[in-house]
Design an enzyme around this catalytic site. Structure first.
Site, PDB file in Angstrom:
ATOM      1  N   THR A 147       3.320 -44.148  43.858  1.00  0.00           N
ATOM      2  CA  THR A 147       3.046 -45.467  44.440  1.00  0.00           C
ATOM      3  C   THR A 147       1.636 -45.555  44.993  1.00  0.00           C
ATOM      4  OG1 THR A 147       5.374 -45.763  44.955  1.00  0.00           O
ATOM      5  CG2 THR A 147       3.838 -47.100  46.225  1.00  0.00           C
ATOM      6  N   THR A 148       1.170 -44.507  45.673  1.00  0.00           N
ATOM      7  CA  THR A 148      -0.123 -44.603  46.366  1.00  0.00           C
ATOM      8  C   THR A 148      -1.196 -43.698  45.756  1.00  0.00           C
ATOM      9  OG1 THR A 148       0.578 -42.881  47.915  1.00  0.00           O
ATOM     10  CG2 THR A 148       0.956 -45.174  48.586  1.00  0.00           C
ATOM     11  N   GLY A 149      -0.804 -42.794  44.857  1.00  0.00           N
ATOM     12  CA  GLY A 149      -1.778 -41.879  44.250  1.00  0.00           C
ATOM     13  C   GLY A 149      -2.215 -40.748  45.175  1.00  0.00           C
ATOM     14  N   GLY A 169       8.550 -44.864  44.099  1.00  0.00           N
ATOM     15  CA  GLY A 169       7.888 -44.785  42.800  1.00  0.00           C
ATOM     16  C   GLY A 169       8.693 -43.828  41.951  1.00  0.00           C
ATOM     17  N   HIS A 170       9.424 -44.345  40.993  1.00  0.00           N
ATOM     18  CA  HIS A 170      10.323 -43.517  40.180  1.00  0.00           C
ATOM     19  C   HIS A 170       9.804 -43.439  38.749  1.00  0.00           C
ATOM     20  CE1 HIS A 170      13.941 -44.229  43.104  1.00  0.00           C
ATOM     21  NE2 HIS A 170      12.865 -43.743  43.691  1.00  0.00           N
ATOM     22  N   ARG A 191      16.922 -59.894  63.467  1.00  0.00           N
ATOM     23  CA  ARG A 191      17.542 -61.144  63.014  1.00  0.00           C
ATOM     24  C   ARG A 191      16.550 -62.284  62.834  1.00  0.00           C
ATOM     25  NH1 ARG A 191      21.583 -60.434  67.769  1.00  0.00           N
ATOM     26  NH2 ARG A 191      19.604 -59.633  68.516  1.00  0.00           N
ATOM     27  N   THR A 202      11.153 -43.231  56.701  1.00  0.00           N
ATOM     28  CA  THR A 202      11.090 -44.617  56.255  1.00  0.00           C
ATOM     29  C   THR A 202      12.070 -45.426  57.111  1.00  0.00           C
ATOM     30  OG1 THR A 202      11.037 -46.069  54.317  1.00  0.00           O
ATOM     31  CG2 THR A 202      12.810 -44.405  54.374  1.00  0.00           C
ATOM     32  N   ASP A 254      10.444 -38.114  45.914  1.00  0.00           N
ATOM     33  CA  ASP A 254       9.746 -37.663  44.704  1.00  0.00           C
ATOM     34  C   ASP A 254      10.372 -36.417  44.091  1.00  0.00           C
ATOM     35  OD1 ASP A 254       7.972 -39.755  45.171  1.00  0.00           O
ATOM     36  OD2 ASP A 254       6.680 -38.490  46.402  1.00  0.00           O
ATOM     37  N   GLU A 255      11.674 -36.300  44.184  1.00  0.00           N
ATOM     38  CA  GLU A 255      12.368 -35.125  43.643  1.00  0.00           C
ATOM     39  C   GLU A 255      12.641 -35.272  42.148  1.00  0.00           C
ATOM     40  OE1 GLU A 255      13.594 -37.087  46.041  1.00  0.00           O
ATOM     41  OE2 GLU A 255      13.845 -35.947  47.891  1.00  0.00           O
ATOM     42  N   GLY A 256      12.437 -36.492  41.616  1.00  0.00           N
ATOM     43  CA  GLY A 256      12.755 -36.734  40.201  1.00  0.00           C
ATOM     44  C   GLY A 256      14.000 -37.597  40.047  1.00  0.00           C
ATOM     45  N   LYS A 257      14.267 -38.453  41.069  1.00  0.00           N
ATOM     46  CA  LYS A 257      15.459 -39.309  41.028  1.00  0.00           C
ATOM     47  C   LYS A 257      15.422 -40.267  39.841  1.00  0.00           C
ATOM     48  CE  LYS A 257      14.351 -40.732  45.097  1.00  0.00           C
ATOM     49  NZ  LYS A 257      13.253 -39.803  45.407  1.00  0.00           N
ATOM     50  N   GLN A 309      13.468 -42.715  48.121  1.00  0.00           N
ATOM     51  CA  GLN A 309      13.058 -41.744  49.158  1.00  0.00           C
ATOM     52  C   GLN A 309      13.958 -40.494  49.127  1.00  0.00           C
ATOM     53  OE1 GLN A 309      13.336 -45.357  50.505  1.00  0.00           O
ATOM     54  NE2 GLN A 309      11.400 -45.393  49.453  1.00  0.00           N
TER      55      GLN A 309
HETATM   56  P1  GDP Z   1      11.279 -39.879  42.269  1.00  0.00           P
HETATM   57  O1  GDP Z   1      10.552 -40.718  43.248  1.00  0.00           O
HETATM   58  O2  GDP Z   1      12.307 -38.996  42.902  1.00  0.00           O
HETATM   59  O3  GDP Z   1      11.853 -40.660  41.106  1.00  0.00           O
HETATM   60  O4  GDP Z   1      10.201 -38.884  41.648  1.00  0.00           O
HETATM   61  P2  GDP Z   1       8.713 -39.284  41.134  1.00  0.00           P
HETATM   62  O5  GDP Z   1       8.837 -39.934  39.812  1.00  0.00           O
HETATM   63  O6  GDP Z   1       7.947 -39.966  42.195  1.00  0.00           O
HETATM   64  O7  GDP Z   1       8.071 -37.850  41.026  1.00  0.00           O
HETATM   65  C1  GDP Z   1       8.607 -36.864  40.179  1.00  0.00           C
HETATM   66  C2  GDP Z   1       7.505 -36.432  39.197  1.00  0.00           C
HETATM   67  O8  GDP Z   1       7.912 -35.252  38.537  1.00  0.00           O
HETATM   68  C3  GDP Z   1       7.219 -37.445  38.119  1.00  0.00           C
HETATM   69  O9  GDP Z   1       5.883 -37.364  37.739  1.00  0.00           O
HETATM   70  C4  GDP Z   1       8.130 -36.972  36.973  1.00  0.00           C
HETATM   71  O10 GDP Z   1       7.677 -37.379  35.692  1.00  0.00           O
HETATM   72  C5  GDP Z   1       8.014 -35.481  37.127  1.00  0.00           C
HETATM   73  N1  GDP Z   1       9.165 -34.693  36.720  1.00  0.00           N
HETATM   74  C6  GDP Z   1      10.490 -34.946  36.880  1.00  0.00           C
HETATM   75  N2  GDP Z   1      11.226 -33.893  36.482  1.00  0.00           N
HETATM   76  C7  GDP Z   1      10.343 -32.952  36.071  1.00  0.00           C
HETATM   77  C8  GDP Z   1      10.484 -31.615  35.591  1.00  0.00           C
HETATM   78  O11 GDP Z   1      11.568 -31.067  35.451  1.00  0.00           O
HETATM   79  N3  GDP Z   1       9.322 -30.944  35.301  1.00  0.00           N
HETATM   80  C9  GDP Z   1       8.086 -31.504  35.438  1.00  0.00           C
HETATM   81  N4  GDP Z   1       7.024 -30.773  35.134  1.00  0.00           N
HETATM   82  N5  GDP Z   1       7.925 -32.752  35.904  1.00  0.00           N
HETATM   83  C10 GDP Z   1       9.037 -33.456  36.214  1.00  0.00           C
HETATM   84  P1  IMO Z   2      10.519 -42.212  46.251  1.00  0.00           P
HETATM   85  O1  IMO Z   2      11.693 -43.150  46.066  1.00  0.00           O
HETATM   86  C1  IMO Z   2       7.949 -40.036  48.996  1.00  0.00           C
HETATM   87  C2  IMO Z   2       7.139 -41.911  52.858  1.00  0.00           C
HETATM   88  C3  IMO Z   2       5.718 -42.372  53.130  1.00  0.00           C
HETATM   89  C4  IMO Z   2       5.660 -42.165  54.624  1.00  0.00           C
HETATM   90  C5  IMO Z   2       7.062 -42.572  55.080  1.00  0.00           C
HETATM   91  C6  IMO Z   2       7.180 -44.001  55.581  1.00  0.00           C
HETATM   92  O2  IMO Z   2       9.478 -42.353  45.200  1.00  0.00           O
HETATM   93  O3  IMO Z   2      10.995 -40.823  46.445  1.00  0.00           O
HETATM   94  P2  IMO Z   2       7.185 -46.356  54.341  1.00  0.00           P
HETATM   95  O4  IMO Z   2       6.143 -47.005  53.479  1.00  0.00           O
HETATM   96  O5  IMO Z   2       8.496 -46.178  53.677  1.00  0.00           O
HETATM   97  O6  IMO Z   2       7.305 -47.010  55.689  1.00  0.00           O
HETATM   98  O7  IMO Z   2       6.589 -44.883  54.640  1.00  0.00           O
HETATM   99  O8  IMO Z   2       7.904 -42.405  53.946  1.00  0.00           O
HETATM  100  N1  IMO Z   2       7.742 -42.454  51.627  1.00  0.00           N
HETATM  101  C7  IMO Z   2       7.936 -41.736  50.511  1.00  0.00           C
HETATM  102  N2  IMO Z   2       7.586 -40.477  50.210  1.00  0.00           N
HETATM  103  N3  IMO Z   2       8.638 -40.777  48.095  1.00  0.00           N
HETATM  104  C8  IMO Z   2       9.031 -42.037  48.392  1.00  0.00           C
HETATM  105  O9  IMO Z   2       9.835 -42.755  47.605  1.00  0.00           O
HETATM  106  C9  IMO Z   2       8.641 -42.586  49.634  1.00  0.00           C
HETATM  107  N4  IMO Z   2       8.820 -43.782  50.236  1.00  0.00           N
HETATM  108  C10 IMO Z   2       8.281 -43.677  51.453  1.00  0.00           C
HETATM  109  O10 IMO Z   2       4.781 -41.562  52.449  1.00  0.00           O
HETATM  110  O11 IMO Z   2       5.496 -40.801  54.912  1.00  0.00           O
HETATM  111 MG    MG Z   3       8.590 -41.145  43.812  1.00  0.00          MG
END
Ligand code: GDP
Ligand code: IMO
Ligand code: MG
Length: 422
Positions: A294-296, A40-41, A138, A233, A13-16, A218
């Protein structure tokens, strides 16, 4: 660079999604190389927000060719739901060697998490672990088998018999072959036209010098090998896993951009040394909208931890950083950065392999002055307040990786390039 990996450097969830979508404006192909719909991107542009789980973040751009590579695990039901939501024309290829997530994988994921009780991993319940387990054992089902109706039928019949025996032992409700087969053969028909040997496709694309982004899911601390095992994961989000997970030679990957949140978040269980609680954590969670895509679930919040970032640099390889969500730190008087840990009275700069040892690591911090100016409209590095620049400079100094870009809001146009990286 013409072939760049977008890698999450923390716990996901870094903003990929946002960074991939932005860089994809200059790409020909975007490839998702591992994970499934546990990801969840989020992509935001033209006032609209899109949540992608399986589809690569280039899918919303009709000029981009998107690939779901062999390292992925694909839930066909989720796939069909997701492509039905894309209203524009898109280009997509799915690897014939990717594995399929079937209903028993979801049931087993839930059953094993329930069995672990308070020691659970906090998975997304999307069946990811059991699907990769079957691949390693397998007994998995590849996309190539899934889209061949007779082979799918035969294989599914045998597998459901075996999996029902396992579910019975776990006191979990059993599955009905006919219901699953009849539902999933319809999804197979939808998937079939996209399926091909994506390794062949990518190698040909590289020969004709196409620009390719490899989009990780991830983050490296969730890597099965290099993450905080067992709270990880079941795949490897590292840049070093790209060749295996896509079927290209290692030397064809030219670099990696490490997407790094300006602080730290984590969803699910497991140690997080720089975690913070209380009002400040609530403020960051609210301002950053830190709830799982993804999960809220509310995300756990912590200070930036440079021990984990140096770990990521070592095990994955990072050419540049993309520092995201910098705007979320606006208004905080003092910002802490973890520089090393103390474990049993000894200062360490590494992540112990044993999770019990990692749990006992106490971070040592430096403190940086914050800034109060609104930075959400900043268009260049020079526009940033003095203290925000100092914060970024300190990150570069501590990790030893230059900043290639940074971001100050969720929208595509709130992304600032610092270096010409792609
Ligand atoms: P990902 O899984 O790495 O793609 O990241 P997520 O989309 O799950 O979570 C990143 C969250 O931060 C999302 O709600 C984005 O819309 C938000 N986001 C991304 N970059 C920025 C930023 O620079 N500032 C703010 N405020 N939100 C951002
Ligand atoms: P994105 O791509 C953050 C975490 C789950 C759990 C662990 C194992 O959006 O960054 P899993 O369902 O993969 O077996 O769960 O990994 N996890 C994530 N956390 N962002 C994700 O994806 C994740 N995908 C899995 O919360 O701790
Ligand atoms: Mg995410």
């Amino acid at each position: 660079m013409r072939r760049l990996v977008v890698v999450g450097t923390q716990w996901g969830d870094e903003g990929k999604g946002k960074i991939t979508d932005f860089l994809a404006l200059h790409a020909d192909i975007v490839v998702r190389y591992q994970g499934g719909n546990n990801a969840g991107h989020t992509v935001v542009f033209d006032g609209k927000k899109y949540s992608l789980h399986l589809l690569p973040s280039g899918i919303l751009n009709p000029k981009i060719h998107n690939v779901m590579a062999n390292g992925m695990v694909i839930n066909p039901k989720a796939f069909v739901e997701e492509i039905n939501k894309v209203s524009t024309k898109f280009n997509l290829l799915i690897s014939d060697r990717a594995h399929v997530v079937l209903p028993y994988h979801l049931e087993l994921d839930k059953a094993y998490e329930a069995l672990k009780g308070s020691k659970n991993i906090g998975t997304t319940h999307k069946g990811i672990g059991p699907t990769y387990t079957d691949k390693s054992s397998r007994i998995g089902m590849r996309v190539s088998t899934f889209i061949h109706e007779e082979r799918f039928e035969q294989s599914l019949r045998e597998l459901i018999r075996e999996k029902n025996a396992e579910l019975k032992l776990l006191n979990h409700p059993l599955l009905d072959f006919d219901a699953i087969f009849n539902e999933y053969k319809v999804y197979a028909k939808v998937m079939a036209p996209y399926v091909t040997d994506t390794s062949l496709y990518l190698n040909l694309a590289i020969e004709s010098d196409k620009k390719i982004l490899f989009e990780g899911a991830q983050g490296v601390l969730l890597c099965l090998d290099h993450g905080t095992y067992p709270f990880v994961t079941s795949s490897s989000p590292t840049a070093s896993s790209v060749p295996l997970n896509t079927g290209i030679a290692p030397w064809l990957v030219e670099g990696a951009i490490g997407v790094t949140k300006a602080y730290t978040t984590r969803v699910g269980s497991g140690p997080m040394p720089s975690e913070i609680h209380g009002d400040l954590a609530t403020q960051i969670r609210t301002v950053g909208n830190e709830f799982g895509t993804t999960t809220g679930r509310p995300r756990r919040i912590g200070w930036l931890d440079t021990v984990i970032l140096r770990h990521t640099k070592r095990v994955s390889g990072l050419s540049y950083l993309a520092v995201t969500l910098l705007d979320v730190l606006t208004g905080i008087d003092e910002l802490k950065i973890a520089v090393n840990y103390t474990l049993d009275g000894v200062i360490i700069d590494r992540i112990p392999a044993e999770i019990e040892d990692f749990e006992r690591c106490v971070p040592n911090y430096i403190t940086m002055p914050g800034w109060s100016e609104d930075i959400t409209g900043v268009k260049s590095y020079e526009d940033l307040p003095f203290n925000a620049k100092k914060y970024l400079e300190k990150i570069v100094e501590l990790i030893g990786v230059p900043i290639g870009m940074f971001s100050v809001g969720p929208d595509r146009n709130q992304t600032i390039m610092v270096k010409d990286i792609f």
